[in-house]
Design a protein around this motif. Structure first.
Motif, mmCIF file in Angstrom:
data_model
loop_
_atom_site.group_PDB
_atom_site.id
_atom_site.type_symbol
_atom_site.label_atom_id
_atom_site.label_comp_id
_atom_site.label_asym_id
_atom_site.label_seq_id
_atom_site.Cartn_x
_atom_site.Cartn_y
_atom_site.Cartn_z
ATOM 1 N N UNK A 230 -24.227 -20.557 -16.545
ATOM 2 C CA UNK A 230 -23.752 -19.609 -17.542
ATOM 3 C C UNK A 230 -22.235 -19.449 -17.470
ATOM 4 N N UNK A 231 -21.702 -19.247 -16.259
ATOM 5 C CA UNK A 231 -20.253 -19.104 -16.102
ATOM 6 C C UNK A 231 -19.512 -20.365 -16.498
ATOM 7 N N UNK A 232 -20.074 -21.514 -16.120
ATOM 8 C CA UNK A 232 -19.454 -22.792 -16.460
ATOM 9 C C UNK A 232 -19.368 -22.973 -17.974
ATOM 10 N N UNK A 233 -20.490 -22.738 -18.672
ATOM 11 C CA UNK A 233 -20.504 -22.947 -20.115
ATOM 12 C C UNK A 233 -19.709 -21.878 -20.860
ATOM 13 N N UNK A 234 -19.650 -20.673 -20.321
ATOM 14 C CA UNK A 234 -18.811 -19.651 -20.952
ATOM 15 C C UNK A 234 -17.330 -20.029 -20.862
ATOM 16 N N UNK A 235 -16.946 -20.695 -19.779
ATOM 17 C CA UNK A 235 -15.554 -21.167 -19.698
ATOM 18 C C UNK A 235 -15.312 -22.245 -20.750
ATOM 19 N N UNK A 236 -16.311 -23.096 -20.979
ATOM 20 C CA UNK A 236 -16.180 -24.114 -22.031
ATOM 21 C C UNK A 236 -16.086 -23.455 -23.408
ATOM 22 N N UNK A 237 -16.923 -22.447 -23.655
ATOM 23 C CA UNK A 237 -16.910 -21.759 -24.955
ATOM 24 C C UNK A 237 -15.545 -21.114 -25.202
ATOM 25 N N UNK A 238 -14.971 -20.502 -24.161
ATOM 26 C CA UNK A 238 -13.639 -19.890 -24.299
ATOM 27 C C UNK A 238 -12.590 -20.936 -24.645
ATOM 28 N N UNK A 239 -12.730 -22.124 -24.037
ATOM 29 C CA UNK A 239 -11.815 -23.224 -24.344
ATOM 30 C C UNK A 239 -12.014 -23.677 -25.789
ATOM 31 N N UNK A 240 -13.256 -23.840 -26.184
ATOM 32 C CA UNK A 240 -13.568 -24.319 -27.537
ATOM 33 C C UNK A 240 -13.000 -23.380 -28.606
ATOM 34 N N UNK A 241 -13.039 -22.094 -28.346
ATOM 35 C CA UNK A 241 -12.560 -21.117 -29.326
ATOM 36 C C UNK A 241 -11.053 -21.197 -29.543
ATOM 37 N N UNK A 242 -10.327 -21.626 -28.511
ATOM 38 C CA UNK A 242 -8.868 -21.651 -28.620
ATOM 39 C C UNK A 242 -8.295 -23.044 -28.807
ATOM 40 N N UNK A 243 -9.104 -24.070 -28.570
ATOM 41 C CA UNK A 243 -8.596 -25.437 -28.605
ATOM 42 C C UNK A 243 -8.260 -25.841 -30.042
ATOM 43 N N UNK A 244 -7.060 -26.360 -30.297
ATOM 44 C CA UNK A 244 -6.679 -26.746 -31.664
ATOM 45 C C UNK A 244 -7.334 -28.040 -32.126
ATOM 46 N N UNK A 245 -7.955 -28.768 -31.213
ATOM 47 C CA UNK A 245 -8.638 -30.008 -31.579
ATOM 48 C C UNK A 245 -10.136 -29.826 -31.360
ATOM 49 N N UNK A 246 -10.922 -30.736 -31.925
ATOM 50 C CA UNK A 246 -12.373 -30.632 -31.781
ATOM 51 C C UNK A 246 -12.788 -30.936 -30.345
ATOM 52 N N UNK A 247 -13.570 -30.059 -29.754
ATOM 53 C CA UNK A 247 -14.032 -30.253 -28.377
ATOM 54 C C UNK A 247 -15.521 -29.931 -28.316
ATOM 55 N N UNK A 248 -16.289 -30.845 -27.753
ATOM 56 C CA UNK A 248 -17.746 -30.712 -27.703
ATOM 57 C C UNK A 248 -18.239 -30.993 -26.291
ATOM 58 N N UNK A 249 -19.393 -30.429 -25.978
ATOM 59 C CA UNK A 249 -19.986 -30.634 -24.654
ATOM 60 C C UNK A 249 -21.233 -31.498 -24.779
ATOM 61 N N UNK A 250 -21.395 -32.390 -23.795
ATOM 62 C CA UNK A 250 -22.628 -33.160 -23.649
ATOM 63 C C UNK A 250 -23.232 -32.763 -22.310
ATOM 64 N N UNK A 251 -24.378 -32.110 -22.353
ATOM 65 C CA UNK A 251 -25.058 -31.688 -21.128
ATOM 66 C C UNK A 251 -26.148 -32.699 -20.813
ATOM 67 N N UNK A 252 -26.127 -33.228 -19.603
ATOM 68 C CA UNK A 252 -27.169 -34.160 -19.169
ATOM 69 C C UNK A 252 -27.960 -33.464 -18.073
ATOM 70 N N UNK A 253 -29.177 -33.074 -18.399
ATOM 71 C CA UNK A 253 -29.998 -32.363 -17.427
ATOM 72 C C UNK A 253 -30.896 -33.327 -16.676
#
Length: 334
Positions: free
Chosen positions: A17-40
């Motif tokens: 949860x903490x890891x992905x919330x840090x990604x979400x915070x980055x995604x909200x501010x990043x001026x370029x397209x940023x996506x996550x690929x999760x491999x479970x």
């Protein structure tokens, strides 16, 4: 321009949860397209449920319990199938670490003249509170060209600037069209130092390397990580790695340094490991002699570290075969 963040998970319910919330915070501010690929990798806890409950959709790949290298490779294989790989970058994020938007919110097209960009990281202890996405704003990032030969030296030695490294999967941006050209993958047979060998093989193909002195990654020091535990395959993995390095374009000095650091790492995860309750004196002595017979001969001038360090004392005791003293010294670590 796009960035894909590859996140392997396995029973990560306590941290994801903490890891992905840090990604979400980055995604909200990043001026370029940023996506996550999760491999479970066959999680048996609430990892996937937690991911599903977050507000941002993620690309999820199901892996078949083959380990972190296979998980990362599954994401790479998915990306390698893209028809157009230009202007796409990848980075890796472990499921208990964090990204910093201080770095990612300032990325722009000027990085596209590089193939491999290392950026700053910071270590956190497990109990530290992550506040990286409340850090002060900066304007722009400055990419400085870094000789690939020096990057190889640093990957092997792991000395020098401890804010940037060249031997982990995280803390760097890799250009997808450079990776796909050579179809780079992690070695699935390795459970130890697979990230080091991956970087060495990438750097051996002479990418244009750059560094950015901006903090982009927070790495959590986990007491359950490899360096703090017995790795039963470490010796065989190290022999494989040393053999693979000889196939690369490294010089004699780099070869000796790689063997020295291979020896040093084995002392911590194989010969004198922490948290190995069933270990015995005779077992440690047997592993000591096994490593010593493979890694010999070392000369004093082959020592690659700092002479005023505990590692140099270990080196001297190892060279003259003082196992008993070394075993006593490492007993304070167990």
């Amino acid at each position: 321009m796009k960035v894909f963040v590859i996140i392997p998970t396995h029973n990560s319910e306590s941290t994801i949860s903490g890891t992905l919330n840090s990604f979400i915070a980055v995604k909200e501010k990043c001026p370029i397209e940023i996506n996550a690929i999760i491999v479970d990798d066959c999680s048996e806890d609430r990892t996937l449920e937690i991911i599903d409950n977050l507000s941002v959709p993620f690309k999820i790949i199901q892996n078949k319990s083959k380990g972190v290298s296979s998980a990362r490779n599954s994401a790479l294989e998915y990306l390698y199938e893209f028809e157009d790989t230009s202007d796409i970058w990848i980075t890796f994020l472990d499921s208990d670490d964090y990204l910093s938007n201080q770095f990612f919110s300032n990325l722009d097209e000027k990085i596209n003249t590089f193939d491999y960009i290392a950026f700053e990281y910071k270590n956190l202890q497990v109990d530290d509170v992550f506040d990286g996405n409340r850090s002060k704003e900066i304007s722009g990032v400055n990419v400085v060209e870094y000789p690939f030969e020096s990057a190889i030296d640093k990957a092997i030695s792991n000395f020098g600037n401890n804010k940037i490294n060249f031997n982990s999967p995280w803390g760097r941006l890799l250009k997808l069209d450079f990776l796909v050209k050579y179809k780079f993958k992690f070695h699935n047979n390795l459970s130890y130092k697979e990230d080091f060998l991956f970087n060495m093989e990438v750097l051996n193909k002479i990418p244009r390397v750059g560094t950015i002195d901006t903090l982009g990654y927070y790495h959590v020091i986990n007491p359950e990580s490899v360096v703090n535990n017995f790795v039963k395959d470490a010796f065989n993995n190290e022999k494989f790695i040393q053999g693979q390095l000889l196939k690369l374009s490294i010089n004699k000095k780099q070869e000796i340094m790689a063997r020295y650091n291979g020896w040093l790492g084995l002392q911590y995860v194989y010969v004198f490991p922490k948290h190995y309750k069933s270990d015995t004196y005779e077992s440690r002595k047997s592993r000591f002699m096994q490593v010593r017979s493979y890694m010999q001969p070392f000369r004093i001038k082959d020592y690659g570290g700092h002479k005023k360090s505990k590692e140099f004392i270990f080196f001297l005791l190892y060279k003259i075969n003082f196992f008993k003293i070394l075993d006593i010294i490492f007993s304070f670590r167990r």
